[in-house]
Motif scaffolding. Structure first.
Motif, PDB file in Angstrom:
ATOM      1  N   THR A  45       0.881  -1.127  -0.282  1.00 13.92           N
ATOM      2  CA  THR A  45       0.053   0.061  -0.198  1.00 13.92           C
ATOM      3  C   THR A  45       0.743   1.442  -0.574  1.00 13.92           C
ATOM      4  O   THR A  45       0.105   2.471  -0.225  1.00 13.92           O
ATOM      5  N   ASP A  46       1.980   0.562   0.524  1.00 14.19           N
ATOM      6  CA  ASP A  46       3.092   2.470   0.647  1.00 14.19           C
ATOM      7  C   ASP A  46       3.891   2.715  -0.542  1.00 14.19           C
ATOM      8  O   ASP A  46       4.829   3.318  -0.531  1.00 14.19           O
ATOM      9  N   GLU A  47       3.600   1.746  -1.914  1.00  8.38           N
ATOM     10  CA  GLU A  47       4.472   1.492  -2.889  1.00  8.38           C
ATOM     11  C   GLU A  47       3.911   3.110  -3.335  1.00  8.38           C
ATOM     12  O   GLU A  47       1.959   3.380  -3.880  1.00  8.38           O
ATOM     13  N   LYS A  48       4.689   4.202  -4.469  1.00 10.61           N
ATOM     14  CA  LYS A  48       3.883   5.229  -5.132  1.00 10.61           C
ATOM     15  C   LYS A  48       3.238   4.785  -6.366  1.00 10.61           C
ATOM     16  O   LYS A  48       2.024   5.635  -5.901  1.00 10.61           O
ATOM     17  N   GLU A  49       2.847   3.664  -7.143  1.00  8.94           N
ATOM     18  CA  GLU A  49       1.837   3.644  -7.702  1.00  8.94           C
ATOM     19  C   GLU A  49       0.760   2.712  -7.505  1.00  8.94           C
ATOM     20  O   GLU A  49      -0.325   1.922  -8.327  1.00  8.94           O
ATOM     21  N   TYR A  50       0.436   2.430  -6.166  1.00  6.83           N
ATOM     22  CA  TYR A  50      -0.281   1.553  -5.442  1.00  6.83           C
ATOM     23  C   TYR A  50      -2.241   2.199  -5.680  1.00  6.83           C
ATOM     24  O   TYR A  50      -2.726   0.752  -6.119  1.00  6.83           O
ATOM     25  N   THR A  51      -1.811   3.128  -5.311  1.00  3.78           N
ATOM     26  CA  THR A  51      -3.794   3.857  -5.743  1.00  3.78           C
ATOM     27  C   THR A  51      -3.954   3.670  -7.969  1.00  3.78           C
ATOM     28  O   THR A  51      -5.336   3.313  -7.923  1.00  3.78           O
ATOM     29  N   LEU A  52      -2.532   4.079  -8.253  1.00  7.44           N
ATOM     30  CA  LEU A  52      -3.374   3.942  -9.816  1.00  7.44           C
ATOM     31  C   LEU A  52      -3.571   2.061  -9.919  1.00  7.44           C
ATOM     32  O   LEU A  52      -5.048   1.705 -10.588  1.00  7.44           O
ATOM     33  N   HIS A  53      -3.088   1.877  -9.299  1.00  4.87           N
ATOM     34  CA  HIS A  53      -3.706   0.523  -9.721  1.00  4.87           C
ATOM     35  C   HIS A  53      -4.772  -0.385  -9.074  1.00  4.87           C
ATOM     36  O   HIS A  53      -5.375  -0.885  -9.543  1.00  4.87           O
ATOM     37  N   PHE A  54      -5.076   0.575  -7.919  1.00  7.36           N
ATOM     38  CA  PHE A  54      -6.518   0.278  -7.157  1.00  7.36           C
ATOM     39  C   PHE A  54      -7.418   1.141  -7.575  1.00  7.36           C
ATOM     40  O   PHE A  54      -8.165  -0.034  -8.045  1.00  7.36           O
ATOM     41  N   VAL A  55      -7.458   2.235  -8.162  1.00 11.15           N
ATOM     42  CA  VAL A  55      -8.244   1.906  -8.613  1.00 11.15           C
ATOM     43  C   VAL A  55      -8.900   1.291  -9.898  1.00 11.15           C
ATOM     44  O   VAL A  55      -9.846   1.710 -10.161  1.00 11.15           O
ATOM     45  N   SER A  56      -8.146   1.464 -10.768  1.00  6.82           N
ATOM     46  CA  SER A  56      -8.053   0.624 -12.513  1.00  6.82           C
ATOM     47  C   SER A  56      -8.146  -0.245 -12.155  1.00  6.82           C
ATOM     48  O   SER A  56      -9.560  -1.276 -11.915  1.00  6.82           O
ATOM     49  N   ALA A  57      -8.294  -1.289 -10.764  1.00  7.58           N
ATOM     50  CA  ALA A  57      -8.115  -2.662 -10.521  1.00  7.58           C
ATOM     51  C   ALA A  57      -9.892  -2.726 -10.077  1.00  7.58           C
ATOM     52  O   ALA A  57     -11.081  -3.547 -10.256  1.00  7.58           O
ATOM     53  N   VAL A  58     -10.084  -1.672  -9.963  1.00  3.86           N
ATOM     54  CA  VAL A  58     -11.856  -1.220  -8.575  1.00  3.86           C
ATOM     55  C   VAL A  58     -12.530  -1.307 -10.157  1.00  3.86           C
ATOM     56  O   VAL A  58     -13.816  -2.122 -10.316  1.00  3.86           O
ATOM     57  N   SER A  59     -12.344  -0.202 -10.781  1.00  4.71           N
ATOM     58  CA  SER A  59     -12.857  -0.311 -11.817  1.00  4.71           C
ATOM     59  C   SER A  59     -13.143  -1.025 -13.092  1.00  4.71           C
ATOM     60  O   SER A  59     -13.869  -1.127 -13.457  1.00  4.71           O
ATOM     61  N   GLU A  60     -12.263  -2.182 -13.253  1.00  6.65           N
ATOM     62  CA  GLU A  60     -12.509  -3.281 -14.262  1.00  6.65           C
ATOM     63  C   GLU A  60     -13.144  -4.340 -13.515  1.00  6.65           C
ATOM     64  O   GLU A  60     -14.328  -4.369 -14.402  1.00  6.65           O
ATOM     65  N   TRP A  61     -13.323  -4.724 -12.052  1.00  9.35           N
ATOM     66  CA  TRP A  61     -14.299  -5.207 -11.440  1.00  9.35           C
ATOM     67  C   TRP A  61     -14.650  -5.123 -11.777  1.00  9.35           C
ATOM     68  O   TRP A  61     -16.857  -5.667 -12.017  1.00  9.35           O
ATOM     69  N   THR A  62     -15.843  -3.357 -11.596  1.00 14.63           N
ATOM     70  CA  THR A  62     -17.206  -2.969 -11.791  1.00 14.63           C
ATOM     71  C   THR A  62     -17.705  -2.918 -13.610  1.00 14.63           C
ATOM     72  O   THR A  62     -18.766  -3.430 -13.350  1.00 14.63           O
ATOM     73  N   VAL A  63     -16.508  -3.106 -14.001  1.00 15.48           N
ATOM     74  CA  VAL A  63     -16.825  -2.796 -15.842  1.00 15.48           C
ATOM     75  C   VAL A  63     -17.407  -4.651 -15.833  1.00 15.48           C
ATOM     76  O   VAL A  63     -18.200  -4.410 -16.412  1.00 15.48           O
ATOM     77  N   ALA A  64     -16.172  -5.250 -15.649  1.00 10.50           N
ATOM     78  CA  ALA A  64     -17.119  -7.056 -15.415  1.00 10.50           C
ATOM     79  C   ALA A  64     -18.113  -7.381 -15.501  1.00 10.50           C
ATOM     80  O   ALA A  64     -18.837  -7.870 -15.662  1.00 10.50           O
ATOM     81  N   PHE A  65     -18.819  -6.649 -13.513  1.00  5.86           N
ATOM     82  CA  PHE A  65     -19.820  -7.231 -13.587  1.00  5.86           C
ATOM     83  C   PHE A  65     -21.046  -6.194 -14.206  1.00  5.86           C
ATOM     84  O   PHE A  65     -21.879  -6.852 -13.449  1.00  5.86           O
ATOM     85  N   THR A  66     -21.105  -5.168 -14.451  1.00  5.94           N
ATOM     86  CA  THR A  66     -21.945  -4.553 -14.678  1.00  5.94           C
ATOM     87  C   THR A  66     -22.278  -5.060 -16.614  1.00  5.94           C
ATOM     88  O   THR A  66     -22.912  -5.212 -16.687  1.00  5.94           O
TER      89      THR A  66
END
Length: 238
Positions: free
Chosen positions: A190-211
């Protein structure tokens, strides 16, 4: 008669169940083997390493064929409805079939090329799958309005509009944030520099897939109301 044997509703029913299982089963296998993090890995992360990569490849390929079959039947239904009632331009209906084909092709590419092995091809397939899938949902939502109340109810119009909006809004962070992440790996701190971008992208990906899955769920009721016949014509040989 059993409800899922009415009309051709077994197609979207199978698609919803199988596609949900594709995502969930592979997530559980990868999580059990500790190949991924518990909190929101990419969907592709769950099929990056064997044996889950083999399971993911098989199940995702079957999902893509089931998806194409379902969307093709929807295309034929709208085509027939337009012939009787009008309201839907043939070009619009054909456009939905084209986007459906491209989306299913993208899923086949994702299933065949793992992200940790052939990243560029995998990412190309993922973009093709998500972008074409979102366009398909939007076009089908427009068609739903054009065929109402003969094809769908007003309530269904509103429901599909919500799914289309969610998919459209989720598409941008899925792709943009993924492009900004320069590191391809399965475990994050969680303290890595790109973690927030990864997290947002992953959450959005799961959201679109289940949509996508919930959108096809709305087909079940309609698919109970019609059947599809295959006519075979034997040409006379000379």
């Amino acid at each position: 008669m059993v409800w899922f044997l009415e009309g051709v509703c077994f197609l979207p029913t199978f698609l919803v169940i199988w596609s949900s299982s594709t995502f969930i089963v592979n997530y559980l296998i990868a999580l059990f083997r500790r190949d991924i993090d518990v909190i929101f890995p990419y969907i592709s992360d769950t099929g990056a390493r064997p044996p889950e990569s083999c399971v993911f490849g098989l199940m995702a390929t079957i999902t893509s064929f089931a998806g194409f079959a379902t969307m093709f039947v929807r295309y034929k239904f709208v085509q027939r409805l337009a012939e009787r009632m009008g309201g839907v331009p043939p070009a619009l209906n054909k456009a939905t079939l084209i986007t459906a084909t491209l989306s299913c092709l993208g899923m086949c590419i994702v299933a065949t090329f793992q992200e940790t092995t052939v990243t560029a091809v995998h990412d190309l397939g993922a973009c093709l799958f998500f972008i074409s899938g979102v366009v398909y949902i939007i076009l089908q939502t427009v068609i739903t309005y054009l065929t109402s109340p003969y094809g769908s109810s007003k309530c269904m119009c509103y429901i599909r509009t919500i799914f289309a909006i969610v998919a459209f809004l989720g598409l941008f962070p899925t792709i943009v944030c993924a492009l900004l992440v320069k590191t391809t790996k399965l475990h994050w701190n969680t303290d890595e520099k790109e973690y927030t971008l990864h997290f947002v992208s992953a959450v959005s990906e799961w959201t679109v897939a289940f949509t996508f899955i919930f959108f096809f769920y709305t087909y079940i009721r309609e698919f109970q109301k019609f059947s599809l016949r295959l006519n075979t014509e034997l040409l006379e040989f000379t």
